[in-house]
Design an enzyme around this catalytic site. Structure first.
Site, short mmCIF file in Angstrom:
data_model
loop_
_atom_site.label_atom_id
_atom_site.label_comp_id
_atom_site.label_asym_id
_atom_site.label_seq_id
_atom_site.Cartn_x
_atom_site.Cartn_y
_atom_site.Cartn_z
N HIS A 8 -16.90 12.07 19.71
CA HIS A 8 -15.86 12.84 20.39
C HIS A 8 -14.52 12.11 20.33
O HIS A 8 -14.47 10.92 20.03
CB HIS A 8 -16.23 13.14 21.84
CG HIS A 8 -16.35 11.94 22.72
ND1 HIS A 8 -17.54 11.29 22.97
CD2 HIS A 8 -15.41 11.25 23.44
CE1 HIS A 8 -17.34 10.27 23.78
NE2 HIS A 8 -16.05 10.24 24.09
N HIS A 81 -8.95 7.95 23.36
CA HIS A 81 -9.84 7.12 22.56
C HIS A 81 -10.61 7.94 21.53
O HIS A 81 -10.67 9.16 21.62
CB HIS A 81 -10.83 6.36 23.45
CG HIS A 81 -11.82 7.23 24.16
ND1 HIS A 81 -11.56 7.79 25.40
CD2 HIS A 81 -13.06 7.66 23.83
CE1 HIS A 81 -12.59 8.51 25.79
NE2 HIS A 81 -13.52 8.46 24.85
N GLU A 130 -14.31 3.66 21.51
CA GLU A 130 -15.53 3.65 22.31
C GLU A 130 -16.70 3.66 21.34
O GLU A 130 -16.71 4.44 20.39
CB GLU A 130 -15.59 4.89 23.20
CG GLU A 130 -16.85 4.99 24.03
CD GLU A 130 -16.93 6.25 24.88
OE1 GLU A 130 -17.85 6.32 25.71
OE2 GLU A 130 -16.08 7.17 24.72
#
Length: 139
Positions: A8, A81, A130
């Site tokens: 994502h 992110h 991440e």
């Protein structure tokens, strides 16, 4: 460790409700999850599905939320992110540290219910990364 699939893109927003409307009404998103609170991360989260990934909308919970600090610098919101999957978060921490990346904190449960870590943007081309352990059975 090799880079896994893009899971994502995290987008900070001052209002999840307004962002949902934008993705639904302007961009035509048809699959939007229900917003939920993630108190350990101090954020409210909502996932917008796209054909090949997801957008993770993040709204701060409280003034000490990392997203509140981001929004103080970027009041309209924006990309926060990129999240990539890895098979084993602990192996990723070991390897990233050995390669010189600055790992921020210890692994903790993320919004998908699997362990995550973040890599400091100063060592990753200015992008907060991440790393998320792939959900079991999805390596």
């Amino acid at each position: 460790m090799t880079l896994g699939r893009l899971n994502h893109v995290g987008v900070a927003t001052p209002s999840i409700a307004q962002s949902i409307a934008l993705y639904r009404d302007l961009l035509g998103a048809t699959t939007i999850g229900e917003p939920f609170d993630l108190p350990a991360q101090k954020v409210r989260v909502c996932f917008v599905d796209t054909p090949n990934s997801q957008i993770e909308l993040l709204e701060p919970i409280g003034e000490d939320s990392p997203i509140a600090r981001f929004l103080a610098k970027n009041p309209a919101g924006g990309q926060h992110h990129l999240c990539f999957e890895v098979p084993d978060i602990h192996a990723a921490v070991t390897e990233m540290t050995a390669r010189g990346a600055q790992v921020l904190g210890e692994p903790r449960l993320g919004a998908h219910g699997t362990p995550v870590i973040f890599l400091h943007p100063k060592g990753t081309g200015g992008v907060l990364i991440e790393l998320m352990e792939s959900p079991r059975g999805e390596h």
